[in-house]
Design an enzyme around this catalytic site. Structure first.
Site, PDB file in Angstrom:
ATOM      1  N   SER A 227       1.024  -1.189  -0.072  1.00  0.00           N
ATOM      2  CA  SER A 227       0.005  -0.285  -0.054  1.00  0.00           C
ATOM      3  C   SER A 227       1.036   1.328   0.006  1.00  0.00           C
ATOM      4  O   SER A 227       1.995   1.295   0.601  1.00  0.00           O
ATOM      5  CB  SER A 227      -0.973   0.001   1.278  1.00  0.00           C
ATOM      6  N   MET A 228       0.416   2.210  -0.781  1.00  0.00           N
ATOM      7  CA  MET A 228       1.330   3.462  -1.041  1.00  0.00           C
ATOM      8  C   MET A 228       0.637   4.644  -0.604  1.00  0.00           C
ATOM      9  O   MET A 228       0.716   5.657  -1.571  1.00  0.00           O
ATOM     10  CB  MET A 228       2.030   3.307  -2.494  1.00  0.00           C
ATOM     11  N   GLY A 229      -0.274   4.607   0.312  1.00  0.00           N
ATOM     12  CA  GLY A 229      -1.187   5.660   0.578  1.00  0.00           C
ATOM     13  C   GLY A 229      -2.141   6.185  -0.611  1.00  0.00           C
ATOM     14  O   GLY A 229      -2.657   5.693  -1.320  1.00  0.00           O
ATOM     15  N   ALA A 230      -1.706   7.752  -0.865  1.00  0.00           N
ATOM     16  CA  ALA A 230      -2.556   8.338  -1.804  1.00  0.00           C
ATOM     17  C   ALA A 230      -2.060   7.775  -3.012  1.00  0.00           C
ATOM     18  O   ALA A 230      -2.795   8.407  -4.133  1.00  0.00           O
ATOM     19  CB  ALA A 230      -2.307   9.908  -1.604  1.00  0.00           C
ATOM     20  N   GLY A 232      -1.826   4.758  -4.139  1.00  0.00           N
ATOM     21  CA  GLY A 232      -2.605   3.403  -4.342  1.00  0.00           C
ATOM     22  C   GLY A 232      -1.807   2.396  -3.738  1.00  0.00           C
ATOM     23  O   GLY A 232      -1.225   2.323  -2.805  1.00  0.00           O
ATOM     24  N   GLY A 258      -4.885   1.005   5.960  1.00  0.00           N
ATOM     25  CA  GLY A 258      -4.359  -0.066   5.707  1.00  0.00           C
ATOM     26  C   GLY A 258      -5.088  -1.177   6.550  1.00  0.00           C
ATOM     27  O   GLY A 258      -5.167  -2.430   5.883  1.00  0.00           O
ATOM     28  N   ASP A 259      -5.790  -1.043   7.522  1.00  0.00           N
ATOM     29  CA  ASP A 259      -6.329  -2.219   8.197  1.00  0.00           C
ATOM     30  C   ASP A 259      -7.689  -2.371   7.472  1.00  0.00           C
ATOM     31  O   ASP A 259      -8.151  -3.738   7.288  1.00  0.00           O
ATOM     32  CB  ASP A 259      -6.978  -1.662   9.649  1.00  0.00           C
TER      33      ASP A 259
HETATM   34  N1  LIG Z   1      -5.471  10.079   0.405  1.00  0.00           N
HETATM   35  C1  LIG Z   1      -5.814   8.891   0.005  1.00  0.00           C
HETATM   36  N2  LIG Z   1      -6.834   8.623  -0.883  1.00  0.00           N
HETATM   37  C2  LIG Z   1      -7.499   7.314  -1.170  1.00  0.00           C
HETATM   38  N3  LIG Z   1      -7.075   6.308  -0.903  1.00  0.00           N
HETATM   39  C3  LIG Z   1      -6.222   6.234   0.118  1.00  0.00           C
HETATM   40  C4  LIG Z   1      -5.586   7.631   0.528  1.00  0.00           C
HETATM   41  N4  LIG Z   1      -4.586   7.163   1.622  1.00  0.00           N
HETATM   42  C5  LIG Z   1      -4.671   5.831   1.580  1.00  0.00           C
HETATM   43  N5  LIG Z   1      -5.491   5.279   0.780  1.00  0.00           N
HETATM   44  C6  LIG Z   1      -5.753   3.987   0.493  1.00  0.00           C
HETATM   45  O1  LIG Z   1      -5.550   3.103   1.572  1.00  0.00           O
HETATM   46  C7  LIG Z   1      -4.510   2.103   1.368  1.00  0.00           C
HETATM   47  C8  LIG Z   1      -3.736   2.103   2.525  1.00  0.00           C
HETATM   48  O2  LIG Z   1      -3.023   3.323   3.058  1.00  0.00           O
HETATM   49  P1  LIG Z   1      -1.858   3.234   3.632  1.00  0.00           P
HETATM   50  O3  LIG Z   1      -0.635   2.800   2.527  1.00  0.00           O
HETATM   51  O4  LIG Z   1      -1.403   4.624   4.364  1.00  0.00           O
HETATM   52  O5  LIG Z   1      -1.611   2.293   4.582  1.00  0.00           O
HETATM   53  P2  LIG Z   1      -1.074   2.221   6.248  1.00  0.00           P
HETATM   54  O6  LIG Z   1       0.117   3.044   6.353  1.00  0.00           O
HETATM   55  O7  LIG Z   1      -0.840   0.563   6.269  1.00  0.00           O
HETATM   56  O8  LIG Z   1      -2.151   2.698   7.056  1.00  0.00           O
HETATM   57  P3  LIG Z   1      -2.605   2.097   8.552  1.00  0.00           P
HETATM   58  O9  LIG Z   1      -1.574   1.419   9.114  1.00  0.00           O
HETATM   59  O10 LIG Z   1      -2.618   3.429   9.414  1.00  0.00           O
HETATM   60  O11 LIG Z   1      -3.580   1.510   8.498  1.00  0.00           O
HETATM   61  C9  LIG Z   1      -3.851   2.836   0.321  1.00  0.00           C
HETATM   62  O12 LIG Z   1      -3.385   1.749  -0.490  1.00  0.00           O
HETATM   63  C10 LIG Z   1      -5.096   3.514  -0.474  1.00  0.00           C
HETATM   64  O13 LIG Z   1      -5.865   2.294  -1.258  1.00  0.00           O
HETATM   65 MG   LIG Z   2      -0.468  -0.313   8.319  1.00  0.00          MG
END
Ligand SMILES: Nc1ncnc2c1ncn2[C@@H]1O[C@H](COP(=O)(O)OP(=O)(O)OP(=O)(O)O)[C@@H](O)[C@H]1O
Ligand SMILES: [Mg+2]
Length: 320
Positions: A227-230, A232, A258-259
């Protein structure tokens, strides 16, 4: 059957303050208490999608009782090991400017006999066909190889294991033999780069990221969801490499995105959905979580709406 595991849950207390001052009395308002824990968030997402799970974890003292009653209040099934130490309370305070101050406790120390009870409980759930999702940090008193040992135990007992962990806990778990390694992992970009000792400010192309994920398949991992935040996500399995842009939403809170992704993936596997549908559901669920306040899961109608907007693009067909 899906079992989610939160070894270090917390009572999350969120509150507001006008101005946050050190060396002063800060009067809190709008105090809210919620059950905090990554596995609990995974269970909540599964429930939104219409699935069922059992949330497993440790609970102790009055805070532990409160935690269990909050989990029940979310309509989730729970089967916790009671411990003698008190469940931690994490405090998050937001001031008028929106600045967030967090005060997190390390979590109760788990005694050897309490840990054995957890292992026994999870072994009983490790029937073939069941998936066990392990999420989040480890409480005090448990070594960094805890997830590694747990993965080995549960996989050998027949369960599929989804691991969402960081740092040394992830590193150890990925050192296992193929029959003991987690089946599924969902690192974020930061966690993946850290695993490969790549500085996190380094420019790393998506092709390289996909190759790093693919190298984990050689160890026996069946799916890497990066997962790469915004930006994708990238999904890598033996059947191919997929890229999905984030679904555009008005972001209210990315905590727990992410959860939600983990919850949607586990739900999809459990219901035998084709891989690409699992990925689309994961993108819609995680974007929906971002559009929803706090760590609350999105509503089903929102997930369905966002599902129409997901794009899953196959980058590399079938790995050679
Ligand atoms: N700004 C955003 N807009 C739309 N989708 C988002 C955004 N930020 C995150 N996402 C969605 O959420 C997924 C997981 O986000 P992220 O990579 O930040 O996970 P994480 O760092 O493991 O989060 P956490 O551990 O806090 O639950 C991303 O792959 C994307 O699909
Ligand atoms: Mg996470």
């Amino acid at each position: 059957m899906i079992i989610t595991v939160t070894l270090n849950p917390a009572l999350d207390k969120t509150a507001r303050v006008d101005v946050m001052r050190a060396n002063a009395l800060n009067r809190l308002r709008d105090v809210q208490i919620d059950a905090g824990g990554k596995g609990i968030n995974v269970s909540a997402m599964i429930r939104v999608l219409g699935g069922e799970s059992v949330a497993v974890g440790f609970a102790g003292g009055g805070a532990g009782e409160e935690l269990l009653s909050r989990i029940a209040g979310k309509g989730l099934k729970a089967d916790f090991v009671r411990v003698s130490a008190v469940t931690r309370t994490n405090v998050k305070v937001v001031d008028n400017e929106g600045a967030l101050t967090e005060l997190n406790e390390p979590g109760p120390a788990i005694k050897p006999e309490e840990w054995r009870e957890m292992e026994n409980k999870l072994s009983r759930y490790s029937l073939t066909g069941n998936t066990i999702a392990l999420s989040g940090s480890l409480p005090a008193g448990l070594g960094a190889d805890t997830y590694k040992r747990l993965c080995a135990l549960l996989r050998r007992a027949g369960a599929a294991v989804f691991l969402d962990a960081d740092g040394d806990a992830l590193k150890h778990a990925l050192e296992s033999e193929p029959d003991s390694i987690p089946d599924y992992i969902k690192p974020n970009r930061f966690e993946l780069l850290r695993y490969f000792s790549i500085p996190d400010d380094e420019e790393v192309s998506e092709t390289r990221l996909a190759e790093l994920c693919r190298s984990l398949l050689d160890k026996g991992v069946k799916l890497v969801a990066l997962s790469m935040g915004a930006d994708g996500a990238i999904f890598v399995s033996k059947n191919g490499v997929w890229r999905a842009p984030a679904v555009a939403v008005e972001v209210r809170s990315t905590v727990g995105a992410g959860d939600s992704m983990v919850g949607a993936l586990v739900y999809g596997f459990e219901h035998g959905l084709p891989e690409e549908q699992c990925f689309a559901l994961a993108m819609a669920a995680s974007a929906g979580a971002c559009a929803t306040a706090g760590t609350n899961p999105p509503e089903r109608a929102l997930v369905d709406e966002l599902l129409q907007k997901t794009r899953i693009e196959e980058l590399v067909p079938k790995l050679g």
